[in-house]
Design an enzyme around this catalytic site. Structure first.
Site, PDB file in Angstrom:
ATOM      1  CB  SER A 192      -1.036  -0.036   1.059  1.00 28.38           C
ATOM      2  OG  SER A 192      -1.930  -1.052   0.890  1.00 28.38           O
ATOM      3  CE  LYS A 223      -8.226  -6.227   5.432  1.00 29.35           C
ATOM      4  NZ  LYS A 223      -8.886  -6.790   4.423  1.00 29.35           N
ATOM      5  CG  ASP A 262     -11.045  -5.791   1.460  1.00 29.04           C
ATOM      6  OD1 ASP A 262     -10.224  -5.217   0.829  1.00 29.04           O
ATOM      7  OD2 ASP A 262     -10.984  -6.374   2.683  1.00 29.04           O
ATOM      8  CB  ALA A 300     -16.960 -18.127   5.937  1.00 27.22           C
ATOM      9  CB  ALA A 321     -10.995 -11.497   2.308  1.00 24.18           C
ATOM     10  CG  ASN A 323     -14.990 -21.259   6.054  1.00 24.36           C
ATOM     11  OD1 ASN A 323     -13.990 -20.918   5.572  1.00 24.36           O
ATOM     12  ND2 ASN A 323     -15.245 -21.149   7.470  1.00 24.36           N
ATOM     13  CE1 TYR A 340      -0.274  -7.972  -1.550  1.00 32.37           C
ATOM     14  CE2 TYR A 340      -2.929  -8.117  -1.180  1.00 32.37           C
ATOM     15  CZ  TYR A 340      -1.526  -7.756  -0.738  1.00 32.37           C
ATOM     16  OH  TYR A 340      -1.567  -7.139   0.431  1.00 32.37           O
TER      17      TYR A 340
END
Ligand code: NAP
Length: 306
Positions: free
Chosen positions: A40, A89, A125, A151, A154, A174, A255
């Protein structure tokens, strides 16, 4: 004393407590533990520079038990906002002054805006994912039958976005089946419409097993990995190559590697695959727009992380 121009690669809570700013000043950042690998800063700093906004974005290594104090400090230091990554988060929710509807439904926030000393939480997201899918595969979620693996934070953002965009079908797989079932149940009201798909359910949670995957892959168009399986190089693909059919598109939210184990398995099976870099880009562009109320320089940001 002249202020430093260069950012330290990582700041800590003790840096926030005895703040020595740089020039341009740090007014944005990402809180995480670990945070060293976050892309970021390079993406957001390129955007700030391009838009001639006189501030910088830093990496901040904040431990779970430091989050409350770090939030108090960014209020005092007049930050514009921060991104949150693992493990903050979910824990951040109870420390915020306000949250948008998305955050309440997902139970996780990845973008904080500081407004008159108050912290407001957002979640970009899901919308970032939607834009990424459109960009990677030239198709909208509303036209897709989607299977989401996971689950957690994200996965919940992605599943809610699929539901909001009225995707044709949504399957949640999940490890802990009950969590997947809970997620499906929470989205039930989005799937009460009249679309008819034959014998398969429009919304369904499935157990994490090969037979269930095999059956569902014949009945979905897009498979999304929203688990951390693949973050380690030695990880297997969450779905073995032999179960993947060439018609499916595979989106891996990871990523760190261009070819994640799942992406490799998909390509081996003759399917199309993308990694999570495009989602990172779009969730970051949406965050920039929340902070500055102006369009993000998408191509500048893309170049900075590619
Ligand atoms: P999280 O809240 O910790 O959730 C992880 C989920 O993965 C849980 O549902 C967990 O299942 C499942 N899981 C973990 N290990 C598993 C295993 N061995 N087998 C089966 N299921 C397993 O994590 P998160 O924040 O959602 O992040 C998930 C992934 O999304 C991460 O890899 C992250 O890098 C990626 N991500 C990417 C972007 C982007 O912009 N590209 C943005 C956000 C997140 P249980 O419920 O059974 O524990």
């Amino acid at each position: 004393m002249k202020k430093r121009k260069t950012l330290k690669s990582v700041y800590t809570l003790s840096d926030l407590k005895s703040w020595h700013d740089v020039e341009p000043p740090i007014r944005l950042g990402v809180f995480g533990d670990p945070v060293e690998h976050s892309l970021s800063p390079q993406m957001q700093n390129a955007a700030l520079k391009h838009c001639k906004i006189g501030m910088q974005y830093a990496r901040l290594h904040i431990l779970p038990n430091e989050l409350r104090e770090a939030f108090d400090l960014i209020r005092k230091l007049e930050f514009v906002g921060v991104n949150l990554t693992i493990p903050h988060k979910i824990a951040a929710l109870e420390l915020l002054d306000a949250t948008d509807d998305n955050v309440k439904r997902i139970g996780a926030t990845n973008v904080i805006k500081v407004e008159s000393g108050k912290l407001r939480g957002f979640n970009t997201d899901g919308r970032g994912f939607s834009r990424a899918v459109r960009e990677e595969f030239s198709v909208d979620l509303r036209d897709l039958r989607v299977m989401v693996l996971g689950a957690g934070g994200a996965a919940r953002a992605i599943a809610l976005q699929c539901a909001k965009e009225n995707c044709e079908r949504l399957v949640i797989a999940n490890g802990t089946f009950e969590k997947g079932q809970q997620l499906a149940d929470s989205l039930r009201n989005f799937f009460e419409g009249p679309r008819v798909l034959g014998p398969v359910a429009r919304l369904q949670a499935i157990p994490w097993d090969e037979r269930a995957f095999q059956f569902q892959i014949a009945n979905v168009d897009l498979v999304v990995n929203a688990t951390p399986i693949g973050l380690n190089r030695s990880d297997p693909s969450p779905i073995p190559s032999r179960l993947i059919a060439p018609h499916v598109m595979v989106y891996d939210t990871i990523y760190s590697e261009k070819r994640t184990p799942l992406a490799s398995a998909a390509i081996e099976a003759g399917a199309r695959a993308a990694n999570g870099l495009s989602m990172l880009l779009h969730q970051g562009a949406l965050a920039f727009e929340i902070w500055f109320q102006r369009e993000a320089p998408l191509e500048v940001m893309r170049k900075a992380i590619s």
